[in-house]
Design a protein around this motif. Structure first.
Motif, short mmCIF file in Angstrom:
data_model
loop_
_atom_site.label_atom_id
_atom_site.label_comp_id
_atom_site.label_asym_id
_atom_site.label_seq_id
_atom_site.Cartn_x
_atom_site.Cartn_y
_atom_site.Cartn_z
N ASN A 106 -28.08 -1.22 -16.63
CA ASN A 106 -26.90 -1.06 -15.78
C ASN A 106 -27.26 -0.78 -14.33
O ASN A 106 -28.23 -0.06 -14.05
N GLN A 107 -26.48 -1.30 -13.43
CA GLN A 107 -26.53 -0.85 -12.04
C GLN A 107 -25.38 0.12 -11.77
O GLN A 107 -25.53 1.07 -11.01
N ILE A 108 -24.27 -0.12 -12.43
CA ILE A 108 -23.11 0.78 -12.32
C ILE A 108 -23.03 1.60 -13.60
O ILE A 108 -22.97 1.05 -14.69
N ALA A 114 -12.15 -4.18 -14.44
CA ALA A 114 -11.92 -5.19 -13.40
C ALA A 114 -10.56 -4.95 -12.75
O ALA A 114 -9.56 -4.69 -13.42
N GLY A 115 -10.53 -5.01 -11.42
CA GLY A 115 -9.29 -4.81 -10.68
C GLY A 115 -9.06 -3.38 -10.24
O GLY A 115 -8.14 -3.12 -9.46
N ALA A 116 -9.88 -2.45 -10.73
CA ALA A 116 -9.71 -1.04 -10.35
C ALA A 116 -10.00 -0.85 -8.86
O ALA A 116 -10.90 -1.49 -8.30
N LYS A 117 -9.23 0.03 -8.23
CA LYS A 117 -9.43 0.36 -6.83
C LYS A 117 -10.41 1.53 -6.73
O LYS A 117 -10.19 2.58 -7.34
N VAL A 118 -11.49 1.35 -5.96
CA VAL A 118 -12.59 2.31 -5.93
C VAL A 118 -12.80 2.86 -4.52
O VAL A 118 -12.88 2.10 -3.55
N ALA A 137 -22.12 -4.57 -5.25
CA ALA A 137 -22.27 -4.49 -6.71
C ALA A 137 -20.94 -4.20 -7.38
O ALA A 137 -20.61 -4.77 -8.43
N LEU A 138 -20.17 -3.31 -6.78
CA LEU A 138 -18.86 -2.98 -7.33
C LEU A 138 -17.91 -4.18 -7.27
O LEU A 138 -17.18 -4.46 -8.21
N GLN A 139 -17.94 -4.87 -6.16
CA GLN A 139 -17.08 -6.05 -6.01
C GLN A 139 -17.45 -7.13 -7.02
O GLN A 139 -16.59 -7.79 -7.60
N GLY A 142 -15.92 -6.67 -10.23
CA GLY A 142 -14.47 -6.84 -10.28
C GLY A 142 -13.66 -5.75 -9.61
O GLY A 142 -12.43 -5.75 -9.68
N ALA A 143 -14.33 -4.80 -8.95
CA ALA A 143 -13.61 -3.70 -8.30
C ALA A 143 -12.99 -4.14 -6.98
O ALA A 143 -13.49 -5.05 -6.31
N GLN A 144 -11.92 -3.46 -6.62
CA GLN A 144 -11.35 -3.57 -5.28
C GLN A 144 -11.75 -2.31 -4.52
O GLN A 144 -11.61 -1.21 -5.04
#
Length: 213
Positions: A106-108, A114-118, A137-139, A142-144
């Motif tokens: 894992n990196q995260i 996916a789609g979560a706002k961080v 990496a977050l993007q 799938g993160a926003q």
């Protein structure tokens, strides 16, 4: 109305989380010589200062789009991010500089939908490179990104340019300009040293290359 940036700068100087020494520069991991050294992990050893930082983070977080998750940037941003997540009652994850070479690789670390706002938490912004790698990496997962919050920035143009290019909003609790003003006011440095520190911030690499004892 309290001046959070100035008060925090004074606190960081007092506990030596930030050290200023224009006459005997520090050597960074990159090899560059610098008249300033910042290690905000020291804040964690002082409960009152630690609470001050987390409360300031919580207040500043309201200026960004509402976040579902708090993410700390490894390693120095992990503890501050976890404390803020607790304060805000939010889930917490953290981002390594690169994926592990074993196990699940894992990196995260933690659960990210996916789609979560961080909201990303970092302790220090110099050039912005390591923080923006975490954002990337977050993007990719799938993160926003709501934004990036850090304790301190050197205020280097390279960082501003990098965040602008990446279209990532960011803010810091205090900054280099405020630090120098507080350092003069409380006699951590004199006027000549302030001038040296100001010149350094304009071009750290050039200052390092030409510095002479």
């Amino acid at each position: 109305m309290r001046n959070v940036a100035a008060e925090l700068a004074q606190r960081l100087l007092h506990i030596k989380a930030i050290k200023l020494n224009p006459k005997a520069p520090f050597t960074w991991a990159s090899g560059l010589r610098s008249p300033i050294y910042c290690d905000n992990r020291i804040v964690l050893s002082y409960p009152d200062h630690r609470r001050f930082v987390i409360q300031a983070f919580a207040e500043q977080a309201a200026s960004f789009a509402a976040a579902d998750i708090i993410a700390g940037v490894a390693t120095a941003g992990i503890a501050h991010g976890a404390l803020l997540a607790e304060q805000l009652d939010k889930p917490f994850i953290y981002v390594r500089s690169k994926a592990k070479g074993h196990g699940r690789q894992n990196q995260i670390e933690g659960e990210l939908q996916a789609g979560a706002k961080v909201l990303v938490i970092e302790d220090l912004i110099s050039t912005g490179g390591s923080c923006l790698k975490a954002v990337e990496a977050l993007q990719e997962a799938g993160a926003q990104i709501s934004g990036v919050l850090a304790i301190f920035t050197y205020g280097l143009p390279k960082a501003t340019q990098a965040f602008t290019a990446a279209k990532v909003p960011y803010a810091t609790l205090t900054n280099y300009e405020t630090l120098l003003q507080v350092a003069i006011e409380h006699q951590y440095i004199d006027q000549a040293e302030q001038q040296t520190l100001s010149v350094w911030s304009e071009d750290p690499a050039a200052w390092s290359a030409t510095w002479q004892a």
